[in-house]
Scaffold this motif. Sequence first.
Motif, PDB file in Angstrom:
ATOM      1  N   SER A  31      66.656  90.635  -7.108  1.00 55.85           N
ATOM      2  CA  SER A  31      67.389  89.692  -7.956  1.00 55.85           C
ATOM      3  C   SER A  31      66.655  89.454  -9.272  1.00 55.85           C
ATOM      4  O   SER A  31      67.283  89.399 -10.334  1.00 55.85           O
ATOM      5  CB  SER A  31      67.598  88.369  -7.213  1.00 55.85           C
ATOM      6  OG  SER A  31      68.396  88.580  -6.067  1.00 55.85           O
ATOM      7  N   ARG A  34      67.117  92.479 -11.505  1.00 56.05           N
ATOM      8  CA  ARG A  34      68.438  92.473 -12.133  1.00 56.05           C
ATOM      9  C   ARG A  34      68.487  91.450 -13.262  1.00 56.05           C
ATOM     10  O   ARG A  34      69.080  91.696 -14.315  1.00 56.05           O
ATOM     11  CB  ARG A  34      69.529  92.176 -11.102  1.00 56.05           C
ATOM     12  CG  ARG A  34      69.983  93.393 -10.333  1.00 56.05           C
ATOM     13  CD  ARG A  34      71.238  93.122  -9.527  1.00 56.05           C
ATOM     14  NE  ARG A  34      71.086  92.075  -8.531  1.00 56.05           N
ATOM     15  CZ  ARG A  34      70.582  92.256  -7.308  1.00 56.05           C
ATOM     16  NH1 ARG A  34      70.176  93.449  -6.938  1.00 56.05           N
ATOM     17  NH2 ARG A  34      70.500  91.256  -6.468  1.00 56.05           N
ATOM     18  N   ALA A  35      67.867  90.310 -13.055  1.00 52.50           N
ATOM     19  CA  ALA A  35      67.868  89.270 -14.091  1.00 52.50           C
ATOM     20  C   ALA A  35      67.130  89.760 -15.335  1.00 52.50           C
ATOM     21  O   ALA A  35      67.561  89.502 -16.459  1.00 52.50           O
ATOM     22  CB  ALA A  35      67.227  88.000 -13.558  1.00 52.50           C
ATOM     23  N   ASP A  38      69.488  92.650 -16.859  1.00 52.19           N
ATOM     24  CA  ASP A  38      70.818  92.237 -17.331  1.00 52.19           C
ATOM     25  C   ASP A  38      70.837  90.883 -18.023  1.00 52.19           C
ATOM     26  O   ASP A  38      71.871  90.464 -18.528  1.00 52.19           O
ATOM     27  CB  ASP A  38      71.804  92.195 -16.162  1.00 52.19           C
ATOM     28  CG  ASP A  38      71.918  93.529 -15.446  1.00 52.19           C
ATOM     29  OD1 ASP A  38      71.594  94.560 -16.067  1.00 52.19           O
ATOM     30  OD2 ASP A  38      72.310  93.531 -14.266  1.00 52.19           O
ATOM     31  N   ILE A  40      70.907  88.162 -16.576  1.00 50.31           N
ATOM     32  CA  ILE A  40      71.767  87.297 -15.756  1.00 50.31           C
ATOM     33  C   ILE A  40      71.155  87.231 -14.360  1.00 50.31           C
ATOM     34  O   ILE A  40      70.931  88.269 -13.736  1.00 50.31           O
ATOM     35  CB  ILE A  40      73.203  87.859 -15.654  1.00 50.31           C
ATOM     36  CG1 ILE A  40      73.858  87.915 -17.026  1.00 50.31           C
ATOM     37  CG2 ILE A  40      74.039  87.014 -14.696  1.00 50.31           C
ATOM     38  CD1 ILE A  40      75.195  88.626 -17.029  1.00 50.31           C
ATOM     39  N   TRP A  41      70.895  86.018 -13.894  1.00 48.08           N
ATOM     40  CA  TRP A  41      70.364  85.864 -12.544  1.00 48.08           C
ATOM     41  C   TRP A  41      71.536  85.851 -11.583  1.00 48.08           C
ATOM     42  O   TRP A  41      72.398  84.978 -11.625  1.00 48.08           O
ATOM     43  CB  TRP A  41      69.568  84.567 -12.424  1.00 48.08           C
ATOM     44  CG  TRP A  41      68.981  84.449 -11.058  1.00 48.08           C
ATOM     45  CD1 TRP A  41      69.558  83.879  -9.970  1.00 48.08           C
ATOM     46  CD2 TRP A  41      67.717  84.948 -10.624  1.00 48.08           C
ATOM     47  NE1 TRP A  41      68.729  83.991  -8.892  1.00 48.08           N
ATOM     48  CE2 TRP A  41      67.591  84.644  -9.261  1.00 48.08           C
ATOM     49  CE3 TRP A  41      66.685  85.622 -11.253  1.00 48.08           C
ATOM     50  CZ2 TRP A  41      66.465  84.979  -8.510  1.00 48.08           C
ATOM     51  CZ3 TRP A  41      65.575  85.950 -10.513  1.00 48.08           C
ATOM     52  CH2 TRP A  41      65.464  85.633  -9.160  1.00 48.08           C
ATOM     53  N   GLN A  42      71.569  86.861 -10.700  1.00 45.01           N
ATOM     54  CA  GLN A  42      72.646  86.946  -9.730  1.00 45.01           C
ATOM     55  C   GLN A  42      72.090  87.574  -8.458  1.00 45.01           C
ATOM     56  O   GLN A  42      71.358  88.559  -8.517  1.00 45.01           O
ATOM     57  CB  GLN A  42      73.790  87.791 -10.281  1.00 45.01           C
ATOM     58  CG  GLN A  42      75.005  87.801  -9.401  1.00 45.01           C
ATOM     59  CD  GLN A  42      76.166  88.527 -10.070  1.00 45.01           C
ATOM     60  OE1 GLN A  42      75.963  89.315 -10.987  1.00 45.01           O
ATOM     61  NE2 GLN A  42      77.355  88.248  -9.613  1.00 45.01           N
ATOM     62  N   VAL A  43      72.466  87.009  -7.337  1.00 45.99           N
ATOM     63  CA  VAL A  43      72.044  87.520  -6.046  1.00 45.99           C
ATOM     64  C   VAL A  43      73.215  88.304  -5.463  1.00 45.99           C
ATOM     65  O   VAL A  43      74.331  87.801  -5.411  1.00 45.99           O
ATOM     66  CB  VAL A  43      71.636  86.359  -5.107  1.00 45.99           C
ATOM     67  CG1 VAL A  43      71.259  86.872  -3.740  1.00 45.99           C
ATOM     68  CG2 VAL A  43      70.496  85.554  -5.726  1.00 45.99           C
ATOM     69  N   SER A  44      72.944  89.522  -5.020  1.00 39.21           N
ATOM     70  CA  SER A  44      74.001  90.341  -4.426  1.00 39.21           C
ATOM     71  C   SER A  44      74.445  89.719  -3.098  1.00 39.21           C
ATOM     72  O   SER A  44      73.686  88.970  -2.473  1.00 39.21           O
ATOM     73  CB  SER A  44      73.506  91.766  -4.192  1.00 39.21           C
ATOM     74  OG  SER A  44      72.620  91.799  -3.074  1.00 39.21           O
ATOM     75  N   PRO A  45      75.636  90.036  -2.638  1.00 39.09           N
ATOM     76  CA  PRO A  45      76.094  89.499  -1.343  1.00 39.09           C
ATOM     77  C   PRO A  45      75.156  89.862  -0.194  1.00 39.09           C
ATOM     78  O   PRO A  45      74.897  89.016   0.668  1.00 39.09           O
ATOM     79  CB  PRO A  45      77.476  90.136  -1.168  1.00 39.09           C
ATOM     80  CG  PRO A  45      77.954  90.368  -2.567  1.00 39.09           C
ATOM     81  CD  PRO A  45      76.708  90.755  -3.338  1.00 39.09           C
ATOM     82  N   ASP A  47      71.905  90.497  -0.367  1.00 35.02           N
ATOM     83  CA  ASP A  47      70.686  89.706  -0.523  1.00 35.02           C
ATOM     84  C   ASP A  47      70.948  88.233  -0.226  1.00 35.02           C
ATOM     85  O   ASP A  47      70.090  87.551   0.337  1.00 35.02           O
ATOM     86  CB  ASP A  47      70.107  89.880  -1.923  1.00 35.02           C
ATOM     87  CG  ASP A  47      69.486  91.255  -2.121  1.00 35.02           C
ATOM     88  OD1 ASP A  47      69.214  91.957  -1.116  1.00 35.02           O
ATOM     89  OD2 ASP A  47      69.273  91.642  -3.286  1.00 35.02           O
ATOM     90  N   ALA A  48      72.117  87.751  -0.571  1.00 39.97           N
ATOM     91  CA  ALA A  48      72.460  86.356  -0.284  1.00 39.97           C
ATOM     92  C   ALA A  48      72.436  86.095   1.218  1.00 39.97           C
ATOM     93  O   ALA A  48      71.959  85.041   1.665  1.00 39.97           O
ATOM     94  CB  ALA A  48      73.824  86.010  -0.869  1.00 39.97           C
TER      95      ALA A  48
END
Length: 94
Positions: A31, A34-35, A38, A40-45, A47-48
Amino acid sequence: MLYLAWYLREAGFGTVDQRLFPEAAEALERSAARATADDIWQVSPDDATILERLLALHDQQLASTPVGVMLEAQKRLSRFAKSDRKTPWQDTGP
């Protein structure tokens, strides 16, 4: 929270396969990567799901761990933070 949950599990609070901890660390690292890439801080499904398991464990630990055990885990976390180890489970086998 990840490392504190590890120490509390070692103290006998929380029953979860110890593989959850390196999986959660890797999910956080992905995560963060990716942040960085990109902005943008986003957690994949996927990883969530891993992080939800960790959060559920820690919630249960907080509800059941005596204060003295929590303080000792915090001391261990502080010692770890001053060490050269990459993770608390670095030298722990499966």
